[in-house]
Design a protein around this motif. Structure first.
Motif, mmCIF file in Angstrom:
data_model
loop_
_atom_site.group_PDB
_atom_site.id
_atom_site.type_symbol
_atom_site.label_atom_id
_atom_site.label_comp_id
_atom_site.label_asym_id
_atom_site.label_seq_id
_atom_site.Cartn_x
_atom_site.Cartn_y
_atom_site.Cartn_z
ATOM 1 N N ARG A 1 8.821 82.999 1.084
ATOM 2 C CA ARG A 1 7.993 82.017 1.780
ATOM 3 C C ARG A 1 8.842 81.051 2.599
ATOM 4 N N MET B 1 0.821 87.173 -0.679
ATOM 5 C CA MET B 1 1.555 87.437 0.560
ATOM 6 C C MET B 1 0.674 88.151 1.589
ATOM 7 N N GLU C 1 -1.692 85.512 2.847
ATOM 8 C CA GLU C 1 -1.048 84.469 3.654
ATOM 9 C C GLU C 1 -0.479 84.992 4.979
ATOM 10 N N SER D 1 2.322 86.990 5.202
ATOM 11 C CA SER D 1 3.735 87.375 5.126
ATOM 12 C C SER D 1 3.903 88.806 4.631
#
Length: 239
Positions: free
Chosen positions: A53, A72, A75, A77
């Motif tokens: 992160r 992840m 989000e 990513s």
């Protein structure tokens, strides 16, 4: 230089510590068969998640839970559609002293148990499973003040192996070597939530052919056979 060597790339991997031995063997086989190289960093699932992160340059993430890879993906990513469970971990109560216990609950309830090692439940999924196991047995509040917490399952194992704790909850994969004797109790999976270990392609590795090849290899029958040898169960993967 062969055509395969000319096309070979490198994948940077963030891998949960419990999977170290299996990952080392898998990485060697992957490199031999594909020509791609791997660069691996090991750590607790929570700490690796925090590093990613904050911009750590990894191409793929092999966690010891499903929560962080899911986060992840949500989000942004992690690359959507690349997340899957590559192994299901097994938790073991272990002591290197073969006479440490015959009945695990009797050991856990004994006043003579001064130190019990677990991984940090906040950052290590095996630590969370250990906490859930103690809660299931009604012993969490009794033993909480006697716990020695490792930042990873590897550190937890060392606490027990060196005698800093009489016993501890570790990963079955850590006891694969023949010289790791002692007393052990494989915790029933009814005592804690499944330790579903998930992998995901990270955004940095989206266009990295070696990263995608690694995840394809990890889901292959060949890799699954190796993973089983190291004390994990394998989920049913889609065709």
């Amino acid at each position: 230089m062969t055509a395969a060597t000319a096309r070979a790339g490198e994948v940077r991997l963030a891998i949960a510590t419990n999977f170290h031995d299996a990952a080392e063997r898998l990485a060697a086989h992957f490199s031999e068969t594909t020509g791609h190289s791997t660069r691996i960093s090991y750590g607790s699932t929570g700490k690796l998640y925090a590093q990613i992160r904050h911009g750590a340059p990894f191409d793929a993430y092999l966690a010891a839970d499903e929560e962080r890879p899911h986060l992840m993906e949500r989000e942004g990513s992690g690359v959507p559609g690349t997340r899957f469970t590559y192994a299901i971990g097994k938790l073991v109560l272990w002591s290197p002293d073969a006479e440490a216990f015959r009945e695990p609950q009797a050991l856990l309830e004994a006043d003579t148990l001064r130190r019990l090692a677990i991984a940090n439940p906040k950052t290590a999924p095996y630590g969370l499973a250990a906490k859930q196991t103690l809660e299931h047995l009604g012993l969490w509040k009794t033993l909480e003040s006697r716990l020695v917490r490792g930042e990873s399952i590897a550190q937890t194992f060392q606490f027990v192996a060196t005698g800093n704790a009489k016993a501890g909850f570790v990963a079955l994969a850590q006891l694969r070597d023949d010289h790791q004797g002692g007393a052990r109790w494989e915790v029933p999976n009814t005592h804690h939530e499944p330790i579903a270990q998930q992998a995901i392609l990270l955004d940095r590795g989206r266009s990295n052919e070696a990263a995608r090849a690694w995840l394809n290899f990890l889901a292959s029958a060949e890799a699954q056979d190796i993973i089983r040898e190291y004390g994990y169960d394998i989920p049913d993967l889609p065709e």
